[in-house]
Motif scaffolding. Structure first.
Motif, PDB file in Angstrom:
ATOM      1  N   LYS A 398      51.127 116.238  46.717  1.00 22.49           N
ATOM      2  CA  LYS A 398      52.551 116.494  46.546  1.00 22.49           C
ATOM      3  C   LYS A 398      52.730 117.709  45.640  1.00 22.49           C
ATOM      4  CE  LYS A 398      54.169 112.446  44.952  1.00 22.49           C
ATOM      5  NZ  LYS A 398      53.161 111.376  44.880  1.00 22.49           N
ATOM      6  N   ALA A 399      53.784 118.504  45.906  1.00 26.48           N
ATOM      7  CA  ALA A 399      54.134 119.621  45.022  1.00 26.48           C
ATOM      8  C   ALA A 399      55.583 119.994  45.270  1.00 26.48           C
ATOM      9  CB  ALA A 399      53.232 120.826  45.260  1.00 26.48           C
ATOM     10  N   GLY A 400      56.287 120.355  44.194  1.00 25.37           N
ATOM     11  CA  GLY A 400      57.671 120.760  44.389  1.00 25.37           C
ATOM     12  C   GLY A 400      58.465 120.885  43.107  1.00 25.37           C
ATOM     13  N   LEU A 401      59.769 120.699  43.273  1.00 28.40           N
ATOM     14  CA  LEU A 401      60.757 120.867  42.212  1.00 28.40           C
ATOM     15  C   LEU A 401      61.072 119.511  41.584  1.00 28.40           C
ATOM     16  CD1 LEU A 401      62.985 122.672  40.806  1.00 28.40           C
ATOM     17  CD2 LEU A 401      64.474 122.027  42.716  1.00 28.40           C
ATOM     18  N   VAL A 402      60.985 119.434  40.265  1.00 28.32           N
ATOM     19  CA  VAL A 402      61.202 118.164  39.583  1.00 28.32           C
ATOM     20  C   VAL A 402      62.333 118.297  38.570  1.00 28.32           C
ATOM     21  CG1 VAL A 402      59.456 118.601  37.794  1.00 28.32           C
ATOM     22  CG2 VAL A 402      60.061 116.247  38.381  1.00 28.32           C
ATOM     23  N   ILE A 403      63.174 117.277  38.522  1.00 25.49           N
ATOM     24  CA  ILE A 403      64.196 117.126  37.488  1.00 25.49           C
ATOM     25  C   ILE A 403      63.780 115.886  36.721  1.00 25.49           C
ATOM     26  CG2 ILE A 403      66.644 116.840  36.985  1.00 25.49           C
ATOM     27  CD1 ILE A 403      65.479 118.201  40.355  1.00 25.49           C
ATOM     28  N   TYR A 404      63.442 116.060  35.446  1.00 26.34           N
ATOM     29  CA  TYR A 404      62.603 115.069  34.760  1.00 26.34           C
ATOM     30  C   TYR A 404      63.157 114.716  33.393  1.00 26.34           C
ATOM     31  CZ  TYR A 404      58.127 112.947  33.309  1.00 26.34           C
ATOM     32  OH  TYR A 404      57.144 112.079  32.897  1.00 26.34           O
ATOM     33  N   TYR A 405      63.357 113.424  33.157  1.00 31.98           N
ATOM     34  CA  TYR A 405      63.626 112.937  31.807  1.00 31.98           C
ATOM     35  C   TYR A 405      62.337 112.381  31.195  1.00 31.98           C
ATOM     36  CZ  TYR A 405      65.605 110.778  27.728  1.00 31.98           C
ATOM     37  OH  TYR A 405      65.853 110.457  26.411  1.00 31.98           O
ATOM     38  N   ASP A 406      61.747 111.376  31.838  1.00 30.11           N
ATOM     39  CA  ASP A 406      60.460 110.860  31.394  1.00 30.11           C
ATOM     40  C   ASP A 406      59.803 110.124  32.559  1.00 30.11           C
ATOM     41  OD1 ASP A 406      61.711 108.350  31.488  1.00 30.11           O
ATOM     42  OD2 ASP A 406      61.774 108.092  29.314  1.00 30.11           O
ATOM     43  N   THR A 407      58.739 109.392  32.286  1.00 30.59           N
ATOM     44  CA  THR A 407      58.018 108.723  33.371  1.00 30.59           C
ATOM     45  C   THR A 407      58.870 107.675  34.069  1.00 30.59           C
ATOM     46  OG1 THR A 407      57.098 107.011  31.920  1.00 30.59           O
ATOM     47  CG2 THR A 407      55.838 109.041  32.148  1.00 30.59           C
ATOM     48  N   ASP A 507      47.680 115.257  43.077  1.00 33.38           N
ATOM     49  CA  ASP A 507      46.644 115.017  44.076  1.00 33.38           C
ATOM     50  C   ASP A 507      45.894 113.752  43.680  1.00 33.38           C
ATOM     51  OD1 ASP A 507      44.576 114.910  45.850  1.00 33.38           O
ATOM     52  OD2 ASP A 507      43.948 116.989  45.592  1.00 33.38           O
ATOM     53  N   TYR A 508      46.219 112.650  44.356  1.00 33.53           N
ATOM     54  CA  TYR A 508      45.595 111.375  44.034  1.00 33.53           C
ATOM     55  C   TYR A 508      44.243 111.204  44.733  1.00 33.53           C
ATOM     56  CZ  TYR A 508      50.586 110.752  43.106  1.00 33.53           C
ATOM     57  OH  TYR A 508      51.875 110.923  42.690  1.00 33.53           O
ATOM     58  N   SER A 509      43.894 112.146  45.614  1.00 36.24           N
ATOM     59  CA  SER A 509      42.614 112.051  46.317  1.00 36.24           C
ATOM     60  C   SER A 509      41.454 112.581  45.485  1.00 36.24           C
ATOM     61  CB  SER A 509      42.683 112.832  47.630  1.00 36.24           C
ATOM     62  OG  SER A 509      42.658 114.238  47.386  1.00 36.24           O
ATOM     63  N   GLY A 510      41.777 113.294  44.399  1.00 38.69           N
ATOM     64  CA  GLY A 510      40.734 113.859  43.555  1.00 38.69           C
ATOM     65  C   GLY A 510      40.281 115.239  43.967  1.00 38.69           C
ATOM     66  N   MET A 511      40.939 115.832  44.977  1.00 37.27           N
ATOM     67  CA  MET A 511      40.530 117.148  45.464  1.00 37.27           C
ATOM     68  C   MET A 511      41.116 118.300  44.652  1.00 37.27           C
ATOM     69  SD  MET A 511      41.164 116.262  49.503  1.00 37.27           S
ATOM     70  CE  MET A 511      40.911 117.948  50.051  1.00 37.27           C
ATOM     71  N   LYS A 512      42.079 118.007  43.777  1.00 33.80           N
ATOM     72  CA  LYS A 512      42.765 119.022  42.984  1.00 33.80           C
ATOM     73  C   LYS A 512      43.394 120.093  43.868  1.00 33.80           C
ATOM     74  CE  LYS A 512      40.376 118.401  38.572  1.00 33.80           C
ATOM     75  NZ  LYS A 512      39.674 119.052  37.452  1.00 33.80           N
ATOM     76  N   ARG A 513      44.052 119.645  44.930  1.00 27.00           N
ATOM     77  CA  ARG A 513      44.737 120.573  45.827  1.00 27.00           C
ATOM     78  C   ARG A 513      45.755 121.395  45.037  1.00 27.00           C
ATOM     79  NH1 ARG A 513      45.194 120.989  51.473  1.00 27.00           N
ATOM     80  NH2 ARG A 513      43.125 120.076  51.300  1.00 27.00           N
ATOM     81  N   ALA A 514      45.771 122.712  45.258  1.00 31.72           N
ATOM     82  CA  ALA A 514      46.590 123.622  44.465  1.00 31.72           C
ATOM     83  C   ALA A 514      47.896 123.957  45.177  1.00 31.72           C
ATOM     84  CB  ALA A 514      45.829 124.900  44.163  1.00 31.72           C
ATOM     85  N   ALA A 515      48.927 124.154  44.388  1.00 32.06           N
ATOM     86  CA  ALA A 515      50.218 124.658  44.852  1.00 32.06           C
ATOM     87  C   ALA A 515      50.533 125.935  44.084  1.00 32.06           C
ATOM     88  CB  ALA A 515      51.311 123.627  44.629  1.00 32.06           C
ATOM     89  N   ASP A 516      51.042 126.937  44.796  1.00 27.59           N
ATOM     90  CA  ASP A 516      51.414 128.207  44.176  1.00 27.59           C
ATOM     91  C   ASP A 516      52.933 128.358  44.176  1.00 27.59           C
ATOM     92  OD1 ASP A 516      48.816 129.005  43.667  1.00 27.59           O
ATOM     93  OD2 ASP A 516      48.587 130.017  45.590  1.00 27.59           O
ATOM     94  N   PHE A 517      53.489 128.676  43.013  1.00 20.77           N
ATOM     95  CA  PHE A 517      54.927 128.849  42.849  1.00 20.77           C
ATOM     96  C   PHE A 517      55.215 130.329  42.603  1.00 20.77           C
ATOM     97  CE2 PHE A 517      53.967 124.495  41.866  1.00 20.77           C
ATOM     98  CZ  PHE A 517      55.028 123.775  42.408  1.00 20.77           C
TER      99      PHE A 517
END
Length: 525
Positions: A398-407, A507-517
């Motif tokens: 997963k990768a994208g835009l987050v609006i975040y207060y806490d967990t 990346d929950y698979s452990g592959m450390k898939r990268a996202a570029d912004f």
């Protein structure tokens, strides 16, 4: 008469500690679980403020991995003596329940920009520490003391102990110098010396709508302290019409011409209850009475949205760019990560020059290793926008835009992988800790190329949009969302931060898939 408009530090800037060195003013504020630790702003006129430094930039100074929500850096204290800046801070590991695991430290620097030293451990008996430099060269350390025992007042009072600079440790007896008033919840001590009096300022009433600041004084630093008979100095309690609520926890400063000001935390609630921007910093002009007590210049104990400006020349700073193209060698002071510092192992400006690369790590619910970079929301009406290049292979990417207060509370518009549809857009909302997918059928997007993501926040609502290589106009996605669950006030347990907007990758698979912004735009309406 010119005025200062409040808040002077909008968005999440809580627990201000103000300091003047010659003709420059500095304010240090809490950062809680956000890294780097402590934010310092500077000003020449008390009206215009510019980010100056974040002193705690190294894990050796501040390691918050695993800290609970709203833990981390509480109530820093900034002081200066004989060419050295002193910063006292608490790292709160956990604070729910009977115990408070709160460790107090000191760092120093020759200039506000640093370099800041490695920390000196002081104690763990309570939080909200501060340091007072007396005229005779002695240094005195204070904190509120936490009493967890059954049947006791847990906010047991303000304790004082000498700090030995030569030995780099606290020395001598610990003395309780003040236990507060019936407002209770006494914390946030600061001492000032004027006209032979030691003035002790403390926050009381908790950090919500009953918050207040009380003044006491003594001829001796170790007391006894007499409470101002007309306390509190400031509060918004009993004045629900005030635009600044939660007024309290602050500190005092004078100008080169002898005017006095008090900076304090505050909140601006939406719908009468929800401070989505968090606790902010405001300022009030104050005056000394003939009998030596402090009063707000407006003649009341209630904060004003505008206060008289000092007799100082205006000193505006250049306007900040609304768009970050990630072309610099390092991220600007706007950007923050959660609990641990940004480093090349998960956050890189070098891997794909002109882009910010995030390598996928743990979920938005993690208190350990999130790949999330965000900045404060500082206006109730704003736009946050980014462009992400990402090729998810599985739903674990997963990768994208987050609006975040806490967990427990956040909204996430992101690209992910789907077994039948390929690359899709999904919206996750976590509200009071409950996970929800807002697009029960995720939307298939262009399978290649960057996708632009956008959030338009209008006070208590937010609308999301996207644009890919197939479209030239923004396409609305998902329902209009309520933002008030991302606030200090919406949870069953009080909390202390504010809303951030930014970018994330998992990346929950452990592959450390990268996202570029490619960029991030933050624009206030």
């Amino acid at each position: 008469m010119s005025t200062i408009q409040n808040p002077i530090l909008p968005g999440f800037h809580a627990d201000p500690s103000i300091l003047r060195v010659d003709d420059e003013f500095y304010i240090a504020t809490s950062t809680f679980e956000w890294f780097p630790g402590v934010r310092i702003h500077r000003s020449k006129d008390l009206q215009n403020w510019q980010f100056a430094a974040s002193p705690l930039t190294r894990r050796s100074q501040l390691d918050m991995k695993g800290n609970m929500n709203s833990g981390g850096v509480w109530a820093p204290d900034l002081s200066y003596h004989d060419g050295t800046f002193y910063l006292i801070y608490t790292d709160v590991k956990q604070w729910h329940g009977a115990y408070k695991d709160a460790h107090n430290y000191l760092v120093t620097a020759p200039a506000i920009e640093g370099p800041w030293s490695e920390p000196v451990y002081l104690n763990s008996s309570g939080f909200d520490p501060s340091l007072f430099h007396d005229d005779d060269g002695r240094k005195w350390f204070m904190n509120m003391i936490w009493d967890y025992r059954s049947g006791r007042n847990p906010f047991a009072g303000i304790v004082l102990q000498e700090f030995s600079e030569a030995e780099q440790k606290l020395v001598g007896p610990v003395k309780t110098i003040y236990t507060g008033t019936e407002i209770k919840l006494t914390e946030g001590p600061h001492i000032y010396k004027k006209d032979g009096w030691y003035y002790l300022l403390v926050a009381e009433g908790g950090t919500e709508y009953d918050h207040a600041e009380t003044v006491a004084r003594s001829r001796s630093i170790d007391g006894p302290y007499e409470t101002d008979p007309d306390y509190p100095l400031i509060t918004a309690q009993g004045n629900p019409e005030s635009g600044l609520q939660k007024a309290g926890h602050g500190s005092l400063v004078d100008t080169p011409k002898g005017e006095w000001y008090f900076v304090h935390l505050c909140g601006r609630p939406l719908n009468g209850a929800y401070c989505t921007l968090g606790r902010e910093t405001a300022i009030q002009k104050v005056e000394w009475t003939e009998d030596g007590w402090l009063r707000l210049a407006n003649g009341t104990r209630y904060p004003d949205m505008a206060t008289p400006a000092p007799d100082l020349p205006l000193h505006p700073y250049p306007k900040e760019d609304v768009k970050d193209d990630f072309d610099a060698d390092a991220l600007s002071g706007h950007w923050n990560s959660l609990r641990v510092p940004m480093d090349e192992s998960w956050c890189s400006l070098k891997a794909n020059p002109g882009w910010l690369r995030l390598y996928g790590r743990e979920s938005l619910g993690s208190v350990h290793n999130q790949s999330l970079v965000a900045r404060r929301q500082t206006s109730f009406q704003c736009v946050a926008e980014t462009s992400v290049s990402f090729d998810p292979e599985y739903f674990q990417h997963k990768a994208g835009l987050v609006i975040y207060y806490d967990t427990e509370d956040h909204v996430y518009l992101h690209l992910t992988g789907h077994e039948e549809k390929g690359r899709v857009l999904q919206i996750i909302r976590t509200k009071n800790g409950v996970y929800e997918e807002l697009l029960l059928a995720p939307i298939r997007t262009a399978q290649t190329g960057a996708v632009q993501l956008r959030a338009e926040i209008n006070k208590d609502t937010m609308t999301l949009f996207y644009k890919d290589e197939r479209t030239t106009e923004w396409t609305r996605i998902g329902p209009v969302l309520d933002t008030t669950h991302m606030s200090d006030d919406s949870a069953a347990q009080v909390r202390f931060t504010g809303t951030f907007v930014g970018m994330a990758c998992q990346d929950y698979s452990g592959m450390k898939r990268a996202a570029d912004f490619d960029y991030f735009l933050y624009k206030e309406d």
